[in-house]
Design a protein around this motif. Structure first.
Motif, PDB file in Angstrom:
ATOM      1  N   THR A 268     -12.379 -25.364 152.174  1.00  0.00           N
ATOM      2  CA  THR A 268     -12.159 -23.958 151.824  1.00  0.00           C
ATOM      3  C   THR A 268     -10.803 -23.471 152.340  1.00  0.00           C
ATOM      4  OG1 THR A 268     -13.249 -23.180 153.854  1.00  0.00           O
ATOM      5  CG2 THR A 268     -14.641 -23.516 151.904  1.00  0.00           C
ATOM      6  N   GLU A 269      -9.912 -24.428 152.653  1.00  0.00           N
ATOM      7  CA  GLU A 269      -8.583 -24.124 153.185  1.00  0.00           C
ATOM      8  C   GLU A 269      -8.656 -23.232 154.416  1.00  0.00           C
ATOM      9  OE1 GLU A 269      -6.188 -22.643 149.963  1.00  0.00           O
ATOM     10  OE2 GLU A 269      -5.853 -24.682 149.176  1.00  0.00           O
ATOM     11  N   GLY A 270      -9.640 -23.507 155.264  1.00  0.00           N
ATOM     12  CA  GLY A 270      -9.748 -22.809 156.526  1.00  0.00           C
ATOM     13  C   GLY A 270     -10.324 -21.416 156.460  1.00  0.00           C
ATOM     14  N   ARG A 271     -10.871 -21.024 155.302  1.00  0.00           N
ATOM     15  CA  ARG A 271     -11.465 -19.681 155.208  1.00  0.00           C
ATOM     16  C   ARG A 271     -12.869 -19.635 155.785  1.00  0.00           C
ATOM     17  NH1 ARG A 271      -8.776 -20.241 150.284  1.00  0.00           N
ATOM     18  NH2 ARG A 271     -10.700 -20.901 149.242  1.00  0.00           N
ATOM     19  N   THR A 272     -13.479 -20.800 156.010  1.00  0.00           N
ATOM     20  CA  THR A 272     -14.777 -20.877 156.660  1.00  0.00           C
ATOM     21  C   THR A 272     -14.699 -21.911 157.775  1.00  0.00           C
ATOM     22  OG1 THR A 272     -15.641 -22.589 155.171  1.00  0.00           O
ATOM     23  CG2 THR A 272     -15.969 -20.290 154.506  1.00  0.00           C
ATOM     24  N   PHE A 273     -15.692 -21.896 158.651  1.00  0.00           N
ATOM     25  CA  PHE A 273     -15.764 -22.904 159.705  1.00  0.00           C
ATOM     26  C   PHE A 273     -17.219 -23.170 160.056  1.00  0.00           C
ATOM     27  CE2 PHE A 273     -15.578 -18.876 161.982  1.00  0.00           C
ATOM     28  CZ  PHE A 273     -16.475 -19.041 163.031  1.00  0.00           C
ATOM     29  N   LEU A 274     -17.439 -24.305 160.705  1.00  0.00           N
ATOM     30  CA  LEU A 274     -18.778 -24.692 161.152  1.00  0.00           C
ATOM     31  C   LEU A 274     -18.851 -24.577 162.670  1.00  0.00           C
ATOM     32  CD1 LEU A 274     -19.419 -27.967 159.083  1.00  0.00           C
ATOM     33  CD2 LEU A 274     -19.821 -25.590 158.405  1.00  0.00           C
ATOM     34  N   THR A 275     -20.042 -24.266 163.163  1.00  0.00           N
ATOM     35  CA  THR A 275     -20.304 -24.306 164.596  1.00  0.00           C
ATOM     36  C   THR A 275     -21.485 -25.230 164.854  1.00  0.00           C
ATOM     37  OG1 THR A 275     -21.739 -22.341 164.477  1.00  0.00           O
ATOM     38  CG2 THR A 275     -19.425 -22.002 165.064  1.00  0.00           C
ATOM     39  N   GLY A 276     -21.421 -25.944 165.965  1.00  0.00           N
ATOM     40  CA  GLY A 276     -22.528 -26.773 166.415  1.00  0.00           C
ATOM     41  C   GLY A 276     -23.088 -26.203 167.698  1.00  0.00           C
ATOM     42  N   GLY A 277     -24.415 -26.146 167.795  1.00  0.00           N
ATOM     43  CA  GLY A 277     -25.042 -25.466 168.911  1.00  0.00           C
ATOM     44  C   GLY A 277     -25.621 -26.384 169.965  1.00  0.00           C
ATOM     45  N   TYR A 278     -26.058 -25.770 171.039  1.00  0.00           N
ATOM     46  CA  TYR A 278     -26.694 -26.506 172.136  1.00  0.00           C
ATOM     47  C   TYR A 278     -28.086 -26.991 171.747  1.00  0.00           C
ATOM     48  CZ  TYR A 278     -22.939 -24.939 175.182  1.00  0.00           C
ATOM     49  OH  TYR A 278     -21.698 -24.727 175.758  1.00  0.00           O
ATOM     50  N   ASN A 279     -28.687 -26.351 170.745  1.00  0.00           N
ATOM     51  CA  ASN A 279     -30.011 -26.749 170.287  1.00  0.00           C
ATOM     52  C   ASN A 279     -29.961 -27.667 169.064  1.00  0.00           C
ATOM     53  OD1 ASN A 279     -29.082 -24.936 168.434  1.00  0.00           O
ATOM     54  ND2 ASN A 279     -30.851 -23.571 168.471  1.00  0.00           N
ATOM     55  N   GLY A 280     -28.778 -28.134 168.687  1.00  0.00           N
ATOM     56  CA  GLY A 280     -28.645 -29.069 167.575  1.00  0.00           C
ATOM     57  C   GLY A 280     -28.449 -28.439 166.221  1.00  0.00           C
ATOM     58  N   GLU A 281     -28.395 -27.100 166.125  1.00  0.00           N
ATOM     59  CA  GLU A 281     -28.237 -26.463 164.821  1.00  0.00           C
ATOM     60  C   GLU A 281     -26.769 -26.377 164.419  1.00  0.00           C
ATOM     61  OE1 GLU A 281     -29.775 -22.456 165.028  1.00  0.00           O
ATOM     62  OE2 GLU A 281     -27.806 -21.657 165.580  1.00  0.00           O
ATOM     63  N   ILE A 282     -26.539 -26.319 163.102  1.00  0.00           N
ATOM     64  CA  ILE A 282     -25.193 -26.191 162.546  1.00  0.00           C
ATOM     65  C   ILE A 282     -25.161 -24.987 161.614  1.00  0.00           C
ATOM     66  CG2 ILE A 282     -23.422 -27.273 161.104  1.00  0.00           C
ATOM     67  CD1 ILE A 282     -24.348 -29.956 162.139  1.00  0.00           C
ATOM     68  N   ARG A 283     -24.173 -24.123 161.832  1.00  0.00           N
ATOM     69  CA  ARG A 283     -24.022 -22.913 161.006  1.00  0.00           C
ATOM     70  C   ARG A 283     -22.651 -22.886 160.358  1.00  0.00           C
ATOM     71  NH1 ARG A 283     -27.586 -18.590 161.651  1.00  0.00           N
ATOM     72  NH2 ARG A 283     -29.257 -19.005 163.164  1.00  0.00           N
ATOM     73  N   GLU A 284     -22.584 -22.176 159.229  1.00  0.00           N
ATOM     74  CA  GLU A 284     -21.322 -21.958 158.522  1.00  0.00           C
ATOM     75  C   GLU A 284     -20.977 -20.477 158.594  1.00  0.00           C
ATOM     76  OE1 GLU A 284     -19.409 -23.413 154.357  1.00  0.00           O
ATOM     77  OE2 GLU A 284     -21.266 -22.249 154.198  1.00  0.00           O
ATOM     78  N   TRP A 285     -19.719 -20.193 158.887  1.00  0.00           N
ATOM     79  CA  TRP A 285     -19.240 -18.821 159.042  1.00  0.00           C
ATOM     80  C   TRP A 285     -18.060 -18.584 158.108  1.00  0.00           C
ATOM     81  CZ3 TRP A 285     -21.544 -15.771 163.002  1.00  0.00           C
ATOM     82  CH2 TRP A 285     -22.400 -16.478 163.850  1.00  0.00           C
ATOM     83  N   GLU A 286     -17.951 -17.359 157.631  1.00  0.00           N
ATOM     84  CA  GLU A 286     -16.822 -16.971 156.783  1.00  0.00           C
ATOM     85  C   GLU A 286     -15.908 -16.045 157.565  1.00  0.00           C
ATOM     86  OE1 GLU A 286     -15.901 -14.920 152.412  1.00  0.00           O
ATOM     87  OE2 GLU A 286     -17.937 -15.522 152.980  1.00  0.00           O
ATOM     88  N   ILE A 287     -14.608 -16.306 157.484  1.00  0.00           N
ATOM     89  CA  ILE A 287     -13.624 -15.462 158.167  1.00  0.00           C
ATOM     90  C   ILE A 287     -13.286 -14.270 157.278  1.00  0.00           C
ATOM     91  CG2 ILE A 287     -11.265 -15.367 159.064  1.00  0.00           C
ATOM     92  CD1 ILE A 287     -11.548 -18.326 159.751  1.00  0.00           C
ATOM     93  N   PRO A 288     -13.356 -13.054 157.795  1.00  0.00           N
ATOM     94  CA  PRO A 288     -13.043 -11.870 156.973  1.00  0.00           C
ATOM     95  C   PRO A 288     -11.595 -11.901 156.474  1.00  0.00           C
ATOM     96  CG  PRO A 288     -14.082 -11.251 159.055  1.00  0.00           C
ATOM     97  CD  PRO A 288     -13.734 -12.711 159.159  1.00  0.00           C
TER      98      PRO A 288
END
Length: 446
Positions: A268-288
């Motif tokens: 997405t050319e850096g418009r979104t990013f992923l995070t990895g958590g301490y509980n093993g979950e993965i989320r996707e975030w959108e940058i405003p």
């Protein structure tokens, strides 16, 4: 250059060893090193042994080898050629080469053919900084030149955090993470850790440009946006991930999540990013959409505005995420690496790291995205073929017995540098068949 007093809590429970031989000043100091090749006589690297180019393995088969097959032959011929001891005596938490894929369009992998001058130094474009290696460990961030000094990893610059007073006790901060950011005529190293500050360091000026403050707990990961050289992400134990403008020093967005690591999405050319958590979950975030203007106050974004991709893809804390061939490689501290599609969420392959107990290690993906390397708790580093799922080789030396926390490929994939618990840098280099034959015939003098 010292940091302000802060509440300090190490990422891991084991204490740091005290540095036995601190550098005399912040910059241009020497690092102790020793060679560990076999035979014990000093050998030239494969690159330096040729006045013009690096020799690559040739195929004995009638059909030409693919890039993947040729690189596998390179990796199987790697031997330990250089050891560097950092003086802080603590763990080396992260290594980072300044590869800069957006601005440096030079060839990489098998396509990169090095040329040497009469002194054995590499001839290169002055704008190519891929020889520059950053390391973080203990209270230090160090910068090395990996090419211009023959077999050596030569220290170029050094940044030191001074002890701070916390609860009437002197506490030494620990640097846990770093990344390179391109700026015109400069190489910027961002580094952070238990002092809760992101330090923006200029290699060209040999000084700290600014400090990004706002986190209230240990910073565990920082990541650059290769599509916008102003932006960097920081993940902290304070249950936030922050987006910063390194030129203005302002925090632009606060994402409310307790994440151990983050990674911008190149799809997405850096418009979104992923995070990895301490509980093993993965989320996707959108940058405003910021339209190049810093908001007066940071934009708060709650977890409800993120997309939960995998609630339990991993059974333990995620310690590294990287994109590879448009897909995602994510690793947890229990030695599992999952290769999955971020669009369909299908898990394509699971890698179980051999002979590894629970171990935090940042793996690395080669620039051709065909291989990744990852360290283990017993001092080994493995290289895997992403497409076939096959373990290609184990990089190991009898002196390397402590956990490997981080490892990286060079731009041409002919070297792998590793670091870990014992504050050693281990560099494994490609060695030609001819040199290996010469070593096999070597006998000690009577």
């Amino acid at each position: 250059m010292a940091s302000p007093a802060a509440s300090l809590k190490h990422e891991r429970d084991e204490p740091l060893e005290k540095s036995a031989s601190p550098f005399q000043d912040d910059y241009n100091a020497d690092a102790s090193s020793s060679s560990a090749s076999s035979p014990p006589k000093k050998q030239r690297t494969p690159e330096a042994s040729s006045p013009s180019t690096t020799t690559m393995p040739e195929s004995n088969a009638s059909q030409p080898q693919t890039n993947s097959e040729q690189l596998e032959a390179v990796f199987r011929n790697m031997r330990l050629r250089r050891i560097v001891k950092e003086n802080h005596g603590g763990e080396i938490n992260q290594l980072a080469f300044f590869l800069d894929p957006q601005h440096n369009k030079a060839p990489f992998g098998l396509d990169q053919i090095k040329e040497f001058d009469k002194q054995g130094s590499v001839r290169r474009d002055p704008m190519d900084n891929s020889n520059v290696l950053g390391t973080t460990g203990g209270p230090q961030a160090n910068v090395y030149d990996n090419e211009h000094c023959g077999d050596h990893l030569d220290i170029m610059s050094h940044f030191l955090l001074a002890p701070v007073i916390e609860n009437d006790e002197e506490v030494t901060p620990e640097m846990l993470t770093c990344c390179w950011i391109h700026q015109p005529q400069d190489a910027i190293l961002a580094t952070a850790g238990t002092d809760r500050v992101v330090h923006i360091l200029s290699l060209a000026r040999s000084k700290e440009l600014r400090r990004l403050t706002g986190h209230t707990h240990t910073i565990t990961d920082i990541q650059p946006n290769h599509f916008n050289d102003q932006y960097v992400l920081s993940a902290s134990k304070d249950c936030t991930v922050r987006l910063w403008n390194i030129l203005t020093g302002k925090c632009l967005c606060i994402f409310e999540i307790k994440a151990s690591v983050a990674c911008f999405n190149p799809n997405t050319e850096g418009r979104t990013f992923l995070t990895g958590g301490y509980n093993g979950e993965i989320r996707e975030w959108e940058i405003p959409e910021l339209d190049g203007v810093d908001p007066e106050e940071p934009i708060l974004i709650s977890a409800d505005n993120s997309r939960l991709l995998h609630p339990k893809l991993h059974a333990a804390r995620i310690d590294c995420i990287r994109f590879c061939q448009g897909k995602v490689l994510s690793k947890s501290v229990n030695g599992k690496i999952e290769y999955w599609d971020p669009t369909t969420l299908e898990v394509l392959r699971t890698f179980t790291i051999k002979n590894s107990a629970s171990n935090q290690c940042r793996f690395d993906v080669s620039m051709d995205q065909l291989f990744f390397c990852v360290g283990t708790s017993n001092g080994s580093t493995y290289i895997y073929n992403v497409e076939s799922g096959r373990m290609v080789t184990e990089l190991k030396h009898r002196r390397s017995t402590k956990a490997i926390r981080t490892c990286v490929f060079t731009r041409d994939s002919r070297s792998v540098v590793c670091g870990g618990e014992d504050s050693f840098l281990w560099r494994y280099d490609y060695v030609t068949d001819e040199v290996l034959d010469e070593w096999a015939k070597w006998k000690p003098e009577a």
